[in-house]
Every structure is written in structure tokens, then in C-alpha cells.
Design a protein around this motif. Structure first.
Motif, PDB file in Angstrom:
ATOM      1  N   UNK A 228      -4.523  -8.535   3.606  1.00 54.34           N
ATOM      2  CA  UNK A 228      -4.278  -7.129   3.258  1.00 54.34           C
ATOM      3  C   UNK A 228      -4.608  -6.202   4.428  1.00 54.34           C
ATOM      4  N   UNK A 229      -5.013  -6.781   5.554  1.00 54.39           N
ATOM      5  CA  UNK A 229      -5.560  -5.980   6.642  1.00 54.39           C
ATOM      6  C   UNK A 229      -4.486  -5.577   7.646  1.00 54.39           C
ATOM      7  N   UNK A 230      -3.595  -4.681   7.193  1.00 53.20           N
ATOM      8  CA  UNK A 230      -2.503  -4.227   8.048  1.00 53.20           C
ATOM      9  C   UNK A 230      -2.194  -2.771   7.685  1.00 53.20           C
ATOM     10  N   UNK A 231      -2.693  -1.867   8.473  1.00 54.58           N
ATOM     11  CA  UNK A 231      -2.552  -0.439   8.183  1.00 54.58           C
ATOM     12  C   UNK A 231      -1.088  -0.013   8.149  1.00 54.58           C
ATOM     13  N   UNK A 232      -0.268  -0.535   9.029  1.00 55.60           N
ATOM     14  CA  UNK A 232       1.141  -0.163   9.078  1.00 55.60           C
ATOM     15  C   UNK A 232       1.864  -0.556   7.796  1.00 55.60           C
ATOM     16  N   UNK A 233       1.539  -1.727   7.275  1.00 53.29           N
ATOM     17  CA  UNK A 233       2.158  -2.190   6.028  1.00 53.29           C
ATOM     18  C   UNK A 233       1.864  -1.222   4.883  1.00 53.29           C
ATOM     19  N   UNK A 234       0.613  -0.852   4.731  1.00 49.15           N
ATOM     20  CA  UNK A 234       0.242   0.032   3.617  1.00 49.15           C
ATOM     21  C   UNK A 234       0.864   1.414   3.763  1.00 49.15           C
ATOM     22  N   UNK A 235       1.045   1.877   4.985  1.00 47.75           N
ATOM     23  CA  UNK A 235       1.595   3.214   5.212  1.00 47.75           C
ATOM     24  C   UNK A 235       3.105   3.269   5.047  1.00 47.75           C
ATOM     25  N   UNK A 236       3.762   2.115   4.929  1.00 51.11           N
ATOM     26  CA  UNK A 236       5.213   2.060   4.758  1.00 51.11           C
ATOM     27  C   UNK A 236       5.576   2.567   3.362  1.00 51.11           C
ATOM     28  N   UNK A 237       6.286   3.676   3.298  1.00 52.02           N
ATOM     29  CA  UNK A 237       6.596   4.293   1.992  1.00 52.02           C
ATOM     30  C   UNK A 237       7.634   3.519   1.200  1.00 52.02           C
ATOM     31  N   UNK A 238       8.224   2.497   1.795  1.00 51.98           N
ATOM     32  CA  UNK A 238       9.238   1.713   1.079  1.00 51.98           C
ATOM     33  C   UNK A 238       8.725   0.324   0.698  1.00 51.98           C
ATOM     34  N   UNK A 239       7.415   0.084   0.835  1.00 50.96           N
ATOM     35  CA  UNK A 239       6.968  -1.304   0.740  1.00 50.96           C
ATOM     36  C   UNK A 239       7.010  -1.895  -0.661  1.00 50.96           C
ATOM     37  N   UNK A 240       6.851  -1.117  -1.742  1.00 51.92           N
ATOM     38  CA  UNK A 240       6.955  -1.709  -3.078  1.00 51.92           C
ATOM     39  C   UNK A 240       6.853  -0.627  -4.149  1.00 51.92           C
ATOM     40  N   UNK A 241       7.261  -1.019  -5.372  1.00 49.53           N
ATOM     41  CA  UNK A 241       7.145  -0.094  -6.504  1.00 49.53           C
ATOM     42  C   UNK A 241       5.694   0.073  -6.926  1.00 49.53           C
ATOM     43  N   UNK A 242       4.791  -0.786  -6.429  1.00 54.86           N
ATOM     44  CA  UNK A 242       3.376  -0.670  -6.777  1.00 54.86           C
ATOM     45  C   UNK A 242       2.723   0.543  -6.121  1.00 54.86           C
ATOM     46  N   UNK A 243       3.443   1.161  -5.191  1.00 52.61           N
ATOM     47  CA  UNK A 243       2.847   2.265  -4.430  1.00 52.61           C
ATOM     48  C   UNK A 243       2.456   3.433  -5.334  1.00 52.61           C
ATOM     49  N   UNK A 244       3.283   3.745  -6.327  1.00 49.11           N
ATOM     50  CA  UNK A 244       2.971   4.871  -7.208  1.00 49.11           C
ATOM     51  C   UNK A 244       1.735   4.580  -8.052  1.00 49.11           C
ATOM     52  N   UNK A 245       1.598   3.318  -8.493  1.00 49.39           N
ATOM     53  CA  UNK A 245       0.400   2.955  -9.252  1.00 49.39           C
ATOM     54  C   UNK A 245      -0.839   3.052  -8.374  1.00 49.39           C
ATOM     55  N   UNK A 246      -0.725   2.580  -7.135  1.00 44.08           N
ATOM     56  CA  UNK A 246      -1.860   2.661  -6.219  1.00 44.08           C
ATOM     57  C   UNK A 246      -2.262   4.113  -5.998  1.00 44.08           C
ATOM     58  N   UNK A 247      -1.270   4.999  -5.888  1.00 45.18           N
ATOM     59  CA  UNK A 247      -1.586   6.419  -5.681  1.00 45.18           C
ATOM     60  C   UNK A 247      -2.391   6.974  -6.855  1.00 45.18           C
ATOM     61  N   UNK A 248      -2.033   6.568  -8.073  1.00 44.53           N
ATOM     62  CA  UNK A 248      -2.768   7.020  -9.250  1.00 44.53           C
ATOM     63  C   UNK A 248      -4.219   6.554  -9.193  1.00 44.53           C
ATOM     64  N   UNK A 249      -4.429   5.295  -8.829  1.00 45.30           N
ATOM     65  CA  UNK A 249      -5.798   4.797  -8.773  1.00 45.30           C
ATOM     66  C   UNK A 249      -6.584   5.448  -7.640  1.00 45.30           C
ATOM     67  N   UNK A 250      -5.928   5.683  -6.521  1.00 49.48           N
ATOM     68  CA  UNK A 250      -6.611   6.264  -5.358  1.00 49.48           C
ATOM     69  C   UNK A 250      -7.018   7.714  -5.595  1.00 49.48           C
ATOM     70  N   UNK A 251      -6.260   8.414  -6.407  1.00 51.54           N
ATOM     71  CA  UNK A 251      -6.504   9.846  -6.569  1.00 51.54           C
ATOM     72  C   UNK A 251      -7.256  10.205  -7.853  1.00 51.54           C
ATOM     73  N   UNK A 252      -7.010   9.471  -8.952  1.00 47.89           N
ATOM     74  CA  UNK A 252      -7.549   9.919 -10.235  1.00 47.89           C
ATOM     75  C   UNK A 252      -8.267   8.845 -11.043  1.00 47.89           C
ATOM     76  N   UNK A 253      -7.645   7.690 -11.244  1.00 46.72           N
ATOM     77  CA  UNK A 253      -8.181   6.761 -12.246  1.00 46.72           C
ATOM     78  C   UNK A 253      -9.164   5.748 -11.681  1.00 46.72           C
ATOM     79  N   UNK A 254      -9.126   5.495 -10.365  1.00 46.15           N
ATOM     80  CA  UNK A 254     -10.051   4.513  -9.813  1.00 46.15           C
ATOM     81  C   UNK A 254      -9.759   3.120 -10.345  1.00 46.15           C
ATOM     82  N   UNK A 255     -10.659   2.623 -11.181  1.00 41.06           N
ATOM     83  CA  UNK A 255     -10.622   1.281 -11.786  1.00 41.06           C
ATOM     84  C   UNK A 255     -10.337   0.191 -10.747  1.00 41.06           C
TER      85      UNK A 255
END
Length: 400
Positions: A228-255
Motif C-alpha cells: 500500500x506504500x505508493x503515494x502516487x497510486x493513492x493520489x490517482x483520482x481514477x484508481x477505483x470506486x472505493x475512493x469515495x468510501x475512503x473519503x467518507x472514512x477519512x473525513x467523517x466516519x473514521x472506523x
């Protein structure tokens, strides 16, 4: 803010939707809008009713929140608790003991021992210790994502679920394993005072046979595989549909899934909240219009009530073997739930399904009689609840 907008969309949709060919009144508050959602959608159902429901003037008349993850926490160490409690105990005990020894090796700081331990699993090229720990936990469920089916993917309907978890435990506890596997139990004994790692050979063989092949030939220490240790991969806005879920956890829900620091754990203790938080930092760097907080603002989620979120005609239904249960209405950390009167049982309905997993009531069969009794009766309960709400709606409008 993100959740506020999502539930505002629900209210707006109910007020403005048009359906071709339907001439009757469909828009709230002139029609009885009843929401249903499971998991994250269940939480949004509960939050929508809490905000836009209420008395006869509310926009939304009712809602069924199934396994609604309405409580936000930073480190969600309870994810593995149902496996600890309900999983095959010889399998669970083996994994707990092996993880304890894995952590002893990590704590020793012995680089040779760490490399040898990773090599036993065929994962010697994984550089980050947390990536290694997450990878060997994949058959149980690793943080955020995992390539094999886990306890969460169990389901009463074989067409909707998977037996991967049971196959994993059957392999780990195989009493008739060949000698070349049982001897692996002693491969790392020199690092644990001569004590063998019982069932290590079976466990490592499962990882080699069923987890590593999911990489489909990609290098093991790559983001296409287990790194998971690749900053460029995570910053790619097209990398997966999981990105929106990750944004929710990063900003509000945590878990963030993390290991318990004390007591038995099925996930190595090297996996803590900083593992997931790093992905947030890489995935959503500061921009002109957006800035992800250094840690999720849990108040934006919990302001609706957490696992005590409530509203008239909001039904909560959960499964007692759900890995997400402790974020839900029937959490082990919540008060004991009772329906004290028949009226309360329909105004504030709640049901805990014994033996059920994550929003198992969401699944059904065309032949209702073929459903297992505990699911069939959960569905019948939901039907009674909603029918009662609709009768109340009709009575309210008749009196208006």
C-alpha cells in the motif's frame, strides 16, 4: 458536511421526483416516503429520518435502517470480535497464537527473523511490516480492502455469500496435513524459545495457495498486489470506486480497522490507525477547495445520535454476528434494547437477528417459504412494521 449533503439529497428527491406514467401524488410530504438502507446506506436512512422525519409535517414518513453503521469511531478494533466469539475455536485459537508470535518477532527488532517469518508465507518481498500483517489477515478481513471473501461475506443464501472463511479455517486446522507442512510449525521456533507455532504450516500454505494467486502474477510488493506504500497510486483520482468510501472514512466516519493492543487479536498489533490515515493523506492532498483533516471529524457523523440515533417510525434491524455490529443500534456498547409497549414497538421498532451477519435481511428469495426461518420472520416483522406505518398515515390524512 458530506453526510449532510447526502441526506439532503434524499429529502430533495422525495420532494421533486417524477415518474413517467404515474399521475398520482408521489412527492413528500403529500405521500408516505419510507426509506430502506443497509450498512452505510442504513446510516444515511437513519440520519435522514432523524433530520427530515418526525411528526405529520415531516418530509419522510418512515425508514428501515439495516445494520446501519451510525456510530463513528477512530479505531474500530471490534471488527474481529464476532470471529473471535462465533468462529471455530480451534481455528481462532491457532490464529491468535500465531499472531502473538508474529508480534514477538516484530518487537524483537531482529531483521533476519522478520525476513524469515515473511518468507514462510511466501511474502519475503513485502517491505512494510503492516502490509505483511494485513496480507496474512486477508482470509479474515484486512483493513479497508481484501482480495478474498471473509466472515463479512458469509450469507444465509449461498448465491449471495461465500464459504471461503470456512475453507480457510478447515485448512488451518487440518489434522491430516502432510509432514512437509507440519514441520513448518517449527521453522521459527528458535525465535520463540523453542516453542512451535502450531498450525503455522497450514496457515502459510493457505496464503500461498489462495491469497498470493489473487495478484495474478503482479509483483507481491506492488500496489497491484499487497503493498500500500505508493503515494502516487493513492493520489490517482481514477484508481477505483472505493475512493469515495475512503473519503467518507477519512473525513467523517473514521472506523479504521485496527488491532487491539491488549488481549487476543486476529490482526497483528503493528496495524494501527496511522496505517489507514497515511492513505488519507496521500489520496487527498490539500487543494484549493478541499482539505482533509489530519484525523476524521467524528462529530460530523455522531451529531445525529451515534448508535442511539432515533426518530419516529425509524426501525433498526441488526445481526448479532455482524463484524460492524458495534457501530450499530444494537452495539454491545449501547444500552440494552427493549420495546416496552405495543405502540413503542411500531413507533421505534428494533430487531436483533440471532445468527445473522451484515444486513442479512437485505437478501431474499422469490419463494419466501424457502428462506430460513430466522430470515423469513425478520422479513415478516418488517412487513408488519411498514403496514402499521401506512395505516397510521392513512388515519392521519383521513382526519386532516
Amino acid at each position: 458536511m458530506l453526510t449532510d449533503l447526502a441526506i439532503a439529497d434524499n429529502a430533495y428527491f422525495a420532494q421533486h421526483v417524477t415518474v413517467p406514467g404515474v399521475n398520482g401524488t408521489l412527492n413528500a410530504p403529500n405521500a408516505p416516503w419510507i426509506l430502506y438502507g443497509g450498512s452505510l446506506a442504513g446510516a444515511q436512512t437513519a440520519f435522514s429520518l432523524n433530520t427530515y422525519g418526525g411528526d405529520a409535517d415531516g418530509l419522510l414518513w418512515g425508514g428501515v435502517a439495516s445494520s446501519a453503521t451510525s456510530k463513528a469511531v477512530l479505531a474500530y478494533v471490534q471488527w474481529y470480535d464476532p470471529i473471535q466469539k462465533f468462529g471455530p475455536q480451534d481455528c481462532v485459537a491457532s490464529i491468535n497464537a500465531i499472531v502473538d508470535k508474529v508480534d514477538l518477532v516484530f518487537e524483537s527488532g531482529n531483521a533476519t527473523a522478520v525476513r524469515q517469518m515473511k518468507a514462510v508465507f511466501g511474502l519475503e518481498t513485502i517491505a512494510d511490516d503492516r502490509d505483511f500483517a494485513a496480507t496474512i489477515a486477508f482470509p479474515l478481513g484486512g483493513p479497508f480492502n481484501y482480495p478474498t471473501n471473509t466472515w463479512q461475506e458469509l450469507n444465509w443464501d449461498p448465491a449471495s455469500g461465500s464459504d471461503d472463511f470456512w475453507n480457510f479455517c478447515t485448512n488451518v486446522t487440518n489434522l491430516d496435513a502432510p509432514e512437509n507442512l507440519t514441520q513448518v510449525d517449527y521453522a521459527l521456533a528458535q525465535y520463540t524459545g523453542g516453542e512451535p507455532w502450531i498450525n503455522l504450516g497450514n496457515y502459510a500454505n493457505y496464503v500461498k495457495q489462495y491469497v498470493i494467486p489473487t495478484c495474478d502474477g503482479a509483483p507481491i510488493n506492488s500496489v497491484q498486489c499487497f503493498s500500500t506504500q505508493n503515494q502516487t497510486y493513492w493520489a490517482d483520482t481514477t484508481n477505483s470506486v472505493d475512493r469515495s468510501y475512503l473519503y467518507t472514512t477519512c473525513t467523517e466516519s473514521g472506523i479504521y480497522q485496527a488491532a487491539r493492543l491488549n488481549g487476543p487479536t486476529l490482526l497483528s498489533r503493528v496495524v494501527q490507525v496511522n496505517y489507514t490515515q497515511q492513505w488519507c493523506t496521500w489520496a487527498f492532498p490539500d487543494g484549493q477547495y478541499n482539505k482533509v483533516p489530519p484525523t476524521p471529524n467524528l462529530d460530523l457523523w455522531n451529531k445525529y445520535g451515534g448508535y442511539n440515533v432515533s426518530a419516529p417510525r425509524l426501525a433498526h434491524i441488526d445481526g448479532n454476528q455482524d463484524v460492524w455490529l458495534d457501530l450499530c443500534f444494537h452495539s454491545n456498547d449501547a444500552p440494552q434494547r427493549y420495546s416496552l409497549t405495543p405502540q413503542d414497538a411500531y413507533l421505534h421498532p428494533q430487531q436483533l437477528i440471532t445468527g445473522a451477519g451484515h444486513h442479512w435481511d437485505s437478501y431474499g428469495l422469490g419463494n419466501i417459504s424457502a428462506e430460513p426461518q430466522f430470515i423469513r420472520n425478520a422479513h415478516l416483522w418488517e412487513l408488519r412494521v411498514v403496514k402499521t406505518w401506512l395505516r397510521e398515515w392513512n388515519a392521519t390524512k383521513d382526519c386532516a
